[in-house]
Design a protein around this motif. Structure first.
Motif, PDB file in Angstrom:
ATOM      1  N   ASP A 325      10.043   9.502  18.151  1.00  0.00           N
ATOM      2  CA  ASP A 325      10.294  10.232  19.397  1.00  0.00           C
ATOM      3  C   ASP A 325       9.050  10.936  19.919  1.00  0.00           C
ATOM      4  OD1 ASP A 325      10.021  12.201  17.503  1.00  0.00           O
ATOM      5  OD2 ASP A 325      12.107  12.859  17.578  1.00  0.00           O
ATOM      6  N   GLY A 326       7.927  10.808  19.183  1.00  0.00           N
ATOM      7  CA  GLY A 326       6.666  11.354  19.649  1.00  0.00           C
ATOM      8  C   GLY A 326       6.522  12.855  19.540  1.00  0.00           C
ATOM      9  N   ASP A 327       7.440  13.528  18.854  1.00  0.00           N
ATOM     10  CA  ASP A 327       7.390  14.982  18.800  1.00  0.00           C
ATOM     11  C   ASP A 327       6.478  15.523  17.695  1.00  0.00           C
ATOM     12  OD1 ASP A 327       8.934  14.177  16.717  1.00  0.00           O
ATOM     13  OD2 ASP A 327      10.436  15.771  16.899  1.00  0.00           O
ATOM     14  N   LYS A 328       6.024  14.633  16.802  1.00  0.00           N
ATOM     15  CA  LYS A 328       5.109  15.079  15.755  1.00  0.00           C
ATOM     16  C   LYS A 328       4.299  13.900  15.236  1.00  0.00           C
ATOM     17  CE  LYS A 328       8.286  14.542  11.852  1.00  0.00           C
ATOM     18  NZ  LYS A 328       8.902  15.216  10.674  1.00  0.00           N
ATOM     19  N   THR A 329       3.227  14.206  14.535  1.00  0.00           N
ATOM     20  CA  THR A 329       2.405  13.182  13.885  1.00  0.00           C
ATOM     21  C   THR A 329       2.225  13.563  12.427  1.00  0.00           C
ATOM     22  OG1 THR A 329       0.344  14.315  14.465  1.00  0.00           O
ATOM     23  CG2 THR A 329       1.142  12.626  15.997  1.00  0.00           C
ATOM     24  N   ILE A 330       2.058  12.560  11.592  1.00  0.00           N
ATOM     25  CA  ILE A 330       1.797  12.827  10.178  1.00  0.00           C
ATOM     26  C   ILE A 330       0.568  12.040   9.746  1.00  0.00           C
ATOM     27  CG2 ILE A 330       4.259  13.174   9.725  1.00  0.00           C
ATOM     28  CD1 ILE A 330       4.216  10.521   8.225  1.00  0.00           C
ATOM     29  N   CYS A 331      -0.039  12.484   8.667  1.00  0.00           N
ATOM     30  CA  CYS A 331      -1.203  11.816   8.086  1.00  0.00           C
ATOM     31  C   CYS A 331      -0.867  11.421   6.652  1.00  0.00           C
ATOM     32  CB  CYS A 331      -2.418  12.737   8.106  1.00  0.00           C
ATOM     33  SG  CYS A 331      -2.933  13.259   9.759  1.00  0.00           S
ATOM     34  N   VAL A 332      -1.441  10.328   6.202  1.00  0.00           N
ATOM     35  CA  VAL A 332      -1.234   9.855   4.840  1.00  0.00           C
ATOM     36  C   VAL A 332      -2.575   9.506   4.223  1.00  0.00           C
ATOM     37  CG1 VAL A 332       1.096   8.972   5.258  1.00  0.00           C
ATOM     38  CG2 VAL A 332      -0.863   7.474   5.641  1.00  0.00           C
ATOM     39  N   THR A 333      -2.590   9.381   2.906  1.00  0.00           N
ATOM     40  CA  THR A 333      -3.786   8.942   2.192  1.00  0.00           C
ATOM     41  C   THR A 333      -3.415   7.777   1.279  1.00  0.00           C
ATOM     42  OG1 THR A 333      -3.407  10.537   0.404  1.00  0.00           O
ATOM     43  CG2 THR A 333      -4.811  11.240   2.239  1.00  0.00           C
ATOM     44  N   VAL A 334      -4.434   7.125   0.750  1.00  0.00           N
ATOM     45  CA  VAL A 334      -4.214   5.966  -0.096  1.00  0.00           C
ATOM     46  C   VAL A 334      -5.145   6.025  -1.298  1.00  0.00           C
ATOM     47  CG1 VAL A 334      -5.870   4.536   1.188  1.00  0.00           C
ATOM     48  CG2 VAL A 334      -4.039   3.430  -0.086  1.00  0.00           C
ATOM     49  N   SER A 335      -4.635   5.599  -2.445  1.00  0.00           N
ATOM     50  CA  SER A 335      -5.444   5.466  -3.660  1.00  0.00           C
ATOM     51  C   SER A 335      -5.660   3.980  -3.937  1.00  0.00           C
ATOM     52  CB  SER A 335      -4.754   6.126  -4.850  1.00  0.00           C
ATOM     53  OG  SER A 335      -4.574   7.507  -4.624  1.00  0.00           O
ATOM     54  N   ILE A 336      -6.837   3.643  -4.456  1.00  0.00           N
ATOM     55  CA  ILE A 336      -7.213   2.226  -4.601  1.00  0.00           C
ATOM     56  C   ILE A 336      -7.839   1.992  -5.970  1.00  0.00           C
ATOM     57  CG2 ILE A 336      -8.499   0.308  -3.582  1.00  0.00           C
ATOM     58  CD1 ILE A 336      -8.664   1.910  -0.990  1.00  0.00           C
ATOM     59  N   GLY A 337      -7.380   0.930  -6.640  1.00  0.00           N
ATOM     60  CA  GLY A 337      -7.998   0.467  -7.872  1.00  0.00           C
ATOM     61  C   GLY A 337      -8.538  -0.939  -7.678  1.00  0.00           C
ATOM     62  N   LEU A 338      -9.701  -1.242  -8.236  1.00  0.00           N
ATOM     63  CA  LEU A 338     -10.359  -2.546  -8.042  1.00  0.00           C
ATOM     64  C   LEU A 338     -10.594  -3.234  -9.380  1.00  0.00           C
ATOM     65  CD1 LEU A 338     -11.564  -0.444  -5.750  1.00  0.00           C
ATOM     66  CD2 LEU A 338     -12.968  -2.429  -5.166  1.00  0.00           C
ATOM     67  N   ALA A 339     -10.580  -4.560  -9.346  1.00  0.00           N
ATOM     68  CA  ALA A 339     -10.916  -5.357 -10.524  1.00  0.00           C
ATOM     69  C   ALA A 339     -11.594  -6.638 -10.062  1.00  0.00           C
ATOM     70  CB  ALA A 339      -9.672  -5.683 -11.342  1.00  0.00           C
ATOM     71  N   SER A 340     -12.642  -7.035 -10.768  1.00  0.00           N
ATOM     72  CA  SER A 340     -13.373  -8.262 -10.458  1.00  0.00           C
ATOM     73  C   SER A 340     -13.089  -9.317 -11.519  1.00  0.00           C
ATOM     74  CB  SER A 340     -14.878  -7.988 -10.406  1.00  0.00           C
ATOM     75  OG  SER A 340     -15.605  -9.196 -10.237  1.00  0.00           O
ATOM     76  N   LEU A 341     -12.920 -10.543 -11.080  1.00  0.00           N
ATOM     77  CA  LEU A 341     -12.656 -11.628 -12.020  1.00  0.00           C
ATOM     78  C   LEU A 341     -13.816 -11.807 -12.990  1.00  0.00           C
ATOM     79  CD1 LEU A 341     -10.621 -13.889 -12.731  1.00  0.00           C
ATOM     80  CD2 LEU A 341     -11.908 -15.391 -11.199  1.00  0.00           C
ATOM     81  N   SER A 342     -15.022 -11.512 -12.546  1.00  0.00           N
ATOM     82  CA  SER A 342     -16.206 -11.727 -13.380  1.00  0.00           C
ATOM     83  C   SER A 342     -16.262 -10.785 -14.583  1.00  0.00           C
ATOM     84  CB  SER A 342     -17.473 -11.561 -12.540  1.00  0.00           C
ATOM     85  OG  SER A 342     -17.546 -10.245 -12.010  1.00  0.00           O
ATOM     86  N   GLU A 343     -15.552  -9.661 -14.554  1.00  0.00           N
ATOM     87  CA  GLU A 343     -15.579  -8.734 -15.688  1.00  0.00           C
ATOM     88  C   GLU A 343     -14.495  -9.015 -16.716  1.00  0.00           C
ATOM     89  OE1 GLU A 343     -14.864  -4.685 -14.456  1.00  0.00           O
ATOM     90  OE2 GLU A 343     -13.595  -5.314 -12.787  1.00  0.00           O
TER      91      GLU A 343
END
Length: 376
Positions: A325-343
């Protein structure tokens, strides 16, 4: 509705329920007669229940009063009584002038490819117009060309394992007919067809619905699992890098609990659209489940994938997502984990790659969320 003890009821539309015992009593018949049929009659005639004795006597009937027009579905103006509306029907002219290839086998089975250019090279090399990931396919395997008269032909480009049209191996060129099946090497099967715009669009939608998440339009889990196996095989074979990023929205349950599930859906769509804009066309973005996403980064070193992850994290952190309804806004964050095939060990596969990235995602959560973790 349950039945009374020893009582069988017959219900059809609004016709009154008549116990079989009452019918037998009125007809003077012995118990144990079979109901033969129910004649609903017309709008001006009463329905009737047909009763047939167990012997060969003709059927006997019981008349049941028809309900008033306003009380049931046998009124004057119903779909059963009114005549079909007459209208002008104009035949639709369909012009099948769109040449397409439909992938019938492999990872992208169901994908529809439009043959819009005058020629298309099929192969597994980066120079191919239609790329098929299969080690048994030559880099430039075959070519499909549009002739000046609008017809199409296919030419084998000296491939190792051959090109087949309708189960016949071709040498040089062969004309294509709508419906022809084209086999590229031993494994890949395509179907050539001339279609109209509506049919081509329908085929594309069917493919999209089978590979995409309906809410976020990212690839779905099933497609990711199949693609991941293919990407690992490609990376091992060509000795290239492959990095998997596992992403999770922080405290997403609180969004649903405090702002509602509609707001939660908006958050998922906004974050997915943002990530799709940040990755390359050859990368894969998939919804892994709930608020978790996966990015597959091809031919990318772990440190470069870390830069991508940080760019995704900081961009998502700056998002301001408006409520429905456009009466408010919210913010979010994200956590990230990485892995490489070479390791990982040489024998490691998809499960090990996902597990490593997931463990590092967990470390990022424990360290305070809204961060990237590249190592154990």
């Amino acid at each position: 509705m349950g039945r009374g003890k020893g009582e069988d009821l017959l219900r059809t539309g609004e016709v009154p329920v008549v116990p079989i015992a009452e019918v037998e009593q009125e007809l003077g018949t012995e118990p144990g007669r079979d109901v033969l049929a129910l004649d609903l009659g017309g709008p001006r005639s009463a329905p009737k229940i047909g009763m047939k004795p167990l012997d060969s006597e003709p059927p006997v009937t019981l008349r049941v009063p028809a309900p008033a027009a306003e009380e049931g579905w046998l009124g004057e103006d119903t779909s059963l009584t009114r005549s079909t509306e007459k209208t002008l029907a104009i035949p639709t002219t369909v012009k099948a002038d769109r040449a397409t290839l439909t992938v019938l086998t492999g990872l992208n089975a169901g994908q529809v490819l439009a043959l819009d250019a005058f020629e298309h090279v099929i192969g597994r090399g980066t120079e191919a117009d239609i790329w098929l990931e299969d080690p048994a396919i030559s880099r430039t395997h075959a070519r499909i060309a549009r002739r000046p008269d609008g017809r199409f032909s296919i030419e084998d480009l000296g491939s190792t394992n051959g090109t087949f049209v309708s189960a016949l191996r071709i040498h040089g060129r062969a004309e294509l007919q709508s419906g022809d099946r084209i086999q590229i090497g031993p494994n890949q099967m395509l179907r050539f067809a001339m279609t109209d715009n509506a049919e081509e669009e329908l085929q594309r939608r069917l493919y999209e619905s089978s590979t995409r998440d309906a809410l976020t339009r990212a690839f779905n889990r099933k497609y990711l699992n199949e693609r991941l196996v293919a990407e690992i095989a490609h990376s091992r074979r060509h000795k290239t890098q492959l990095v998997l990023l596992m992403l999770d929205l922080d405290r997403f349950k609180e969004v649903n609990d405090t702002s509602g599930h509609q707001m939660g859906d908006r958050v998922l769509r906004s974050v997915a659209a943002t990530m799709a804009r940040l990755i390359r066309i050859e990368d894969v973005l998939a919804r892994y489940g709930g608020e978790e996403f996966v990015i597959l980064a091809r031919s990318t070193l772990l440190r470069d994938a870390g830069k991508l992850a940080e760019r995704v994290r900081s961009t998502v952190e700056c998002l301001k997502i408006a409520s429905p309804d456009g009466d408010k806004t919210i913010c979010v964050t994200v956590s990230i984990g990485l892995a490489s095939l070479s390791e990982l060990a040489p024998e490691a596969g998809a499960n090990e790659l996902v597990a490593t990235a997931d463990a590092r995602l967990y470390r990022a959560k424990l360290a305070g969320r809204n961060r990237v973790c590249l190592e154990d």
